[in-house]
Design a protein around this motif. Structure first.
Motif, PDB file in Angstrom:
ATOM      1  N   UNK B  10       0.835  -1.207   0.000  1.00  0.00           N
ATOM      2  CA  UNK B  10       0.000   0.000   0.000  1.00  0.00           C
ATOM      3  C   UNK B  10       0.868   1.255   0.000  1.00  0.00           C
ATOM      4  N   UNK B  11       1.859   1.276   0.892  1.00  0.00           N
ATOM      5  CA  UNK B  11       2.723   2.459   0.953  1.00  0.00           C
ATOM      6  C   UNK B  11       3.522   2.607  -0.334  1.00  0.00           C
ATOM      7  N   UNK B  12       3.981   1.463  -0.882  1.00  0.00           N
ATOM      8  CA  UNK B  12       4.728   1.511  -2.133  1.00  0.00           C
ATOM      9  C   UNK B  12       3.913   2.072  -3.275  1.00  0.00           C
ATOM     10  N   UNK B  13       2.649   1.605  -3.369  1.00  0.00           N
ATOM     11  CA  UNK B  13       1.766   2.053  -4.447  1.00  0.00           C
ATOM     12  C   UNK B  13       1.561   3.562  -4.382  1.00  0.00           C
ATOM     13  N   UNK B  14       1.611   4.109  -3.167  1.00  0.00           N
ATOM     14  CA  UNK B  14       1.395   5.548  -3.017  1.00  0.00           C
ATOM     15  C   UNK B  14       2.689   6.347  -3.129  1.00  0.00           C
ATOM     16  N   UNK B  15       3.736   5.842  -2.512  1.00  0.00           N
ATOM     17  CA  UNK B  15       4.934   6.670  -2.382  1.00  0.00           C
ATOM     18  C   UNK B  15       5.835   6.597  -3.613  1.00  0.00           C
ATOM     19  N   UNK B 372      -6.294  -3.453  -0.780  1.00  0.00           N
ATOM     20  CA  UNK B 372      -5.043  -3.100  -0.106  1.00  0.00           C
ATOM     21  C   UNK B 372      -5.294  -2.550   1.294  1.00  0.00           C
ATOM     22  N   UNK B 373      -6.289  -1.680   1.414  1.00  0.00           N
ATOM     23  CA  UNK B 373      -6.548  -1.051   2.715  1.00  0.00           C
ATOM     24  C   UNK B 373      -7.081  -2.079   3.707  1.00  0.00           C
ATOM     25  N   UNK B 374      -8.023  -2.919   3.268  1.00  0.00           N
ATOM     26  CA  UNK B 374      -8.572  -3.922   4.176  1.00  0.00           C
ATOM     27  C   UNK B 374      -7.478  -4.896   4.598  1.00  0.00           C
ATOM     28  N   UNK B 375      -6.628  -5.298   3.648  1.00  0.00           N
ATOM     29  CA  UNK B 375      -5.538  -6.223   4.000  1.00  0.00           C
ATOM     30  C   UNK B 375      -4.605  -5.575   5.015  1.00  0.00           C
ATOM     31  N   UNK B 376      -4.312  -4.289   4.825  1.00  0.00           N
ATOM     32  CA  UNK B 376      -3.438  -3.580   5.765  1.00  0.00           C
ATOM     33  C   UNK B 376      -4.062  -3.521   7.158  1.00  0.00           C
ATOM     34  N   UNK B 377      -5.354  -3.169   7.202  1.00  0.00           N
ATOM     35  CA  UNK B 377      -6.023  -3.054   8.502  1.00  0.00           C
ATOM     36  C   UNK B 377      -6.162  -4.420   9.167  1.00  0.00           C
ATOM     37  N   UNK B 378      -6.449  -5.458   8.349  1.00  0.00           N
ATOM     38  CA  UNK B 378      -6.598  -6.810   8.901  1.00  0.00           C
ATOM     39  C   UNK B 378      -5.267  -7.280   9.473  1.00  0.00           C
ATOM     40  N   UNK B 379      -4.186  -6.971   8.763  1.00  0.00           N
ATOM     41  CA  UNK B 379      -2.862  -7.343   9.250  1.00  0.00           C
ATOM     42  C   UNK B 379      -2.574  -6.666  10.594  1.00  0.00           C
ATOM     43  N   UNK B 380      -2.925  -5.380  10.679  1.00  0.00           N
ATOM     44  CA  UNK B 380      -2.704  -4.648  11.929  1.00  0.00           C
ATOM     45  C   UNK B 380      -3.534  -5.250  13.054  1.00  0.00           C
ATOM     46  N   UNK B 381      -4.792  -5.621  12.736  1.00  0.00           N
ATOM     47  CA  UNK B 381      -5.675  -6.159  13.770  1.00  0.00           C
ATOM     48  C   UNK B 381      -5.165  -7.517  14.245  1.00  0.00           C
ATOM     49  N   UNK B 392       1.516   8.396   8.240  1.00  0.00           N
ATOM     50  CA  UNK B 392       1.463   9.709   7.598  1.00  0.00           C
ATOM     51  C   UNK B 392       1.878   9.629   6.138  1.00  0.00           C
ATOM     52  N   UNK B 393       2.652   8.575   5.795  1.00  0.00           N
ATOM     53  CA  UNK B 393       3.051   8.407   4.389  1.00  0.00           C
ATOM     54  C   UNK B 393       1.818   8.259   3.490  1.00  0.00           C
TER      55      UNK B 393
END
Lengths: 220, 560
Positions: B10-15, B372-381, B392-393
């Motif tokens: 996710x961060x890569x796709x944005x940054x 991507x966002x759901x996978x990121x949040x699920x990983x965090x959870x 912030x990135x």
């Protein structure tokens, strides 16, 4: 009661839960230390003020401990080591303060959720379980339309249908009103001892401990 | 395993696109652009840039309009929240505001232009009765040299955005308790809110406020419709230079883009300094014990300002509707003499492709972002991760001005032989869609009681089954809303669509903005309405689907 439970031991392959030299610490400071064996059909009551680590203990046993904590020691069910297994493979059932019936599923759906995946006669098991707690014919109901006591009974049956090998009780009666509380205590403890399951009860209420009838540990 | 990679993807796709884009703007700004033969570093582009007539005015316009817009929008929102007591009137105003967020900037800009232009609805309504005008007065109201129309248009869009950001952040502060406590000490309710809630609220909405500063200093589509023309704002000038047939202008355009970055940074820095000053000055005010001075002004001002903003935005859309079906319409008649569906019928066949492009790009970007966002949040959870410091990135694409890096992104893509096309448009939309999706979903994800998933695990459900059967259904409503927000963001994108599509992926938005200078108001109105309609369909579906699905499940309203 233990004698009674042991009668079932052979038939149900019930096992004892052994919390072996457990020591949980946070930032290097010991939060709680515990070493005990819970026999099949026995309820170990853990009491203590808030902040004494009761919920941390439950999280450790169930497999949800946050990595912020460091836990030493082991958890055994007879010879099988559990603390290295993920939560869903431990076979440890949970009963919370709230019934936690999934709001998007029907009463029957909630009970089926707990049933192991590839067994036969699911419908019949669900029907029987509901009959057993006086809720025959409630399969299609929305859990939200049930009274607090009815929800608590469905939650108990969902737990038992999932065939747990041990049970954790997190102040399960604290939100029920007084009249209902006694009734639920009797129901829960009789069902657990009938199934011959080792159980750990966390509570503030001495009456819970008395009703559980097992050993009591004070934390903190 | 894949899940652990999700936050990094996710961060890569944005940054990565952002960094590549900035690099390929900065290098040409100093003369290095091998494709055009520029292989040495020099300052020629900057010299050419400084000699542009009106450059200083462009810079000043971008800088001041950005800061004033943010200040006015934030003041309106804060005054309203201070005055708002949860009465039916306040709730009604709030409910009117939220759909405004869904309307694309360009549609609001056109609607506002049609309201305030000399031959627009406002003048017609008061003419000739109050003004005596029998023909449209010769006044420059839209495209005024001070940028007032542009600022008004931006305020109409930024007020709903900031209000919703505040409303999302407020619950975690327990504002009722704070106000009650302060009132028990003798403070009037409005002053109690300003002194006890706002100082805690501001840090939580700082990032959205910065995004507003950045957006308002560098907006392109709204500035093309409402902004000054001679000279235009810096961002519009840059677009002109980049599109100049003389390819050597590219160097100057790149220098301009770097300058835009500087102007936005300067505005952000100014805002930050302002924050520090306000903090210093208000330290005394917060504890000076004044309990009710200014209270009535806040109570009246807060409601009047927000209501005016809301009504203006609604009239703007209403005006679009009237223009889109207007037949013969003589000045100064308040309403058209005849109504007709001709404009709709004339334009609909030619907008099939733009309509399909709008939807396909929007849905593709939303779908990728959602996964991507759901996978990121699920990983965090799953791994009990605290709110990541690298979060912030995710918001960088909202802070860095679009004009400053999108041109560079085109150059970067071309340098690896990727021509502008549909897939690049999707990738560029992803930059702006994903942060908003994350912004609107992460709170709901974190607030979901962890015991739901714990119960599922204790009943033997694997992580994947617990996710599909428990977490996803419980979060269906917020997930769909977040997707509707993303779709609306994508539909509104002008610059990324235009640049990364190389003009060959027309959407409703690019078509509408392209007509801005042409001036057929009736056709513009139809396009702007279509543009505003699509997000509404998205939001309506997001509201309706959970209601239909859970019509027999009472507690599915308000479980999260």
């Amino acid at each position: 009661m233990i004698v009674n439970a042991n009668l079932h031991t052979e038939r149900l392959h019930t096992q004892q839960l052994h919390i072996k030299q457990l020591n949980i610490s946070l930032h290097g400071e010991t939060l709680l230390a515990l070493d005990s064996v819970i026999q099949p059909g026995e309820v170990l009551t853990v009491m203590g003020p808030s902040g004494s680590g009761k919920s941390t203990l439950l999280a450790y046993l169930a497999g949800f401990l946050s990595p912020a904590f460091q836990a030493q020691g082991q958890l055994y069910l007879d010879e099988q080591r559990l603390d290295t297994l993920p939560a869903e493979k431990r076979g440890i059932g949970l009963l919370f303060q709230d019934p936690m019936l999934f709001p998007h599923l029907s009463v029957g759906g909630n009970l089926r959720f707990g049933l192991p995946r590839h067994i036969k006669g699911k419908r019949q098991q669900v029907t029987q379980a509901l009959e057993q707690v006086g809720l025959a014919g409630y399969e299609a109901r929305d859990p939200a339309t049930l009274s607090g006591g009815q929800q608590a009974r469905v939650a108990l049956m969902r737990l038992l249908l999932s065939k747990p090998r041990a049970v954790l009780l997190d102040e399960p009666f604290s939100k029920l009103d007084t009249a209902l509380r006694q009734e639920m205590r009797t129901l829960v403890f009789s069902q657990l001892s009938e199934a011959g399951l080792p159980a750990l009860l966390v509570t503030h209420d001495h009456a819970d401990a008395n009703a559980a009838g097992g050993p009591v540990i004070e934390l903190g | 395993m894949l899940l652990r990679l999700a936050p990094w993807i996710l961060i890569g796709v944005l940054v990565v696109p952002l960094a590549a884009g900035l690099l390929m703007v900065i290098l040409p700004a100093f003369g290095y652009l091998p494709v055009l033969g520029g292989e040495t570093f020099h300052f020629d582009a900057w010299q050419a840039l400084w000699q542009r007539p009106g450059l200083y005015r462009s810079i000043l316009l971008s800088y001041t309009s950005g800061l004033i817009t943010t200040l006015v929008s934030l003041s309106i929102v804060v005054l309203f929240l201070a005055a708002s007591r949860g009465t039916w009137l306040d709730r009604g105003i709030r409910r009117l505001v939220s759909p405004l967020l869904a309307i694309p900037h360009a549609a609001v800009a056109f609607g506002l232009a049609f309201l305030i232009t000399p031959s627009g609805l406002f003048v017609r309504w008061v003419s000739p009765g109050l003004t005596g005008w029998e023909r449209p007065p010769d006044l420059l109201i839209v495209n005024d040299p001070m940028g007032l129309a542009l600022m008004a248009g931006l305020v109409l869009k930024e007020v709903p955005f900031l209000l919703l950001m505040c409303l999302a952040a407020l619950p975690q502060l327990g504002p009722e308790k704070r106000v009650t406590l302060a009132r028990s000490l003798g403070y009037s309710a409005n002053i109690a809110w300003l002194k006890s809630v706002f100082p805690a609220l501001y840090p939580l909405i700082r990032l959205p406020v910065y995004a507003v500063v950045a957006y308002a200093t560098s907006v392109v589509d709204m500035a093309m419709i409402l902004g000054p023309t001679l000279p235009p704002t810096l961002s519009v000038s840059i677009l002109g230079w980049f599109n100049d047939p003389d390819l050597d202008r590219r160097y100057m355009a790149s220098a301009g883009a770097v300058l835009q970055l500087g102007v936005t940074l300067a505005a952000l820095l100014t805002w930050w300094l302002g924050e520090q000053c306000v903090k210093r000055i208000s330290e005394g005010w917060l504890v000076n014990g004044a309990r009710s001075s200014g209270s009535i002004a806040i109570a009246v001002g807060g409601r009047v300002l927000l209501t005016t903003t809301t009504l203006l935005a609604i009239s703007a859309i209403g005006g679009l509707v009237i223009f889109s079906v207007a037949g013969f319409w003589r000045f100064p008649d308040a309403l058209p003499g005849t109504f007709t569906l001709d404009h709709w019928q004339r334009i609909l066949p030619s907008v099939t492709t733009p309509l399909l492009n709008t939807l396909s790009v929007g849905l593709a970007a939303t779908l990728i972002a959602a996964v991507l966002v759901v996978a990121t949040l699920e990983n965090a959870a799953r791994h009990h991760l605290p709110v990541s410091r690298s979060q912030w990135l995710l918001y960088l694409p909202l802070i860095v001005p679009q004009v400053a890096f999108l041109f560079g992104l085109v150059v970067a893509a071309e340098s690896i032989s990727v021509r502008p096309q549909w897939a690049l448009v999707v990738a560029a939309h992803l930059l702006f869609v994903a942060p908003y999706l994350y912004l609107s979903l992460s709170e709901a994800y974190r607030r979901l009681d962890p015991r739901w998933v714990q119960v599922a695990h204790s009943l033997g459900a694997s992580p994947w089954r617990a996710f599909c059967r428990v977490r996803l259904p419980l979060l269906l409503a917020p997930l769909l809303t977040a997707c509707a927000v993303s779709l609306a963001v994508s539909i509104g994108q002008y610059l990324p669509t235009l640049l990364l599509g190389g003009g060959r992926v027309p959407t409703i938005t690019t078509e509408a903005v392209a007509m801005a200078s042409g001036g057929n108001r009736r056709l513009i109105a139809v396009l702007a309405l279509l543009q505003a309609l699509l997000p509404f369909i998205g939001f309506s579906l997001a509201l309706m689907i959970p209601r239909l699905m859970w019509s027999k499940r009472r507690n599915m309203r308000g479980v999260v």
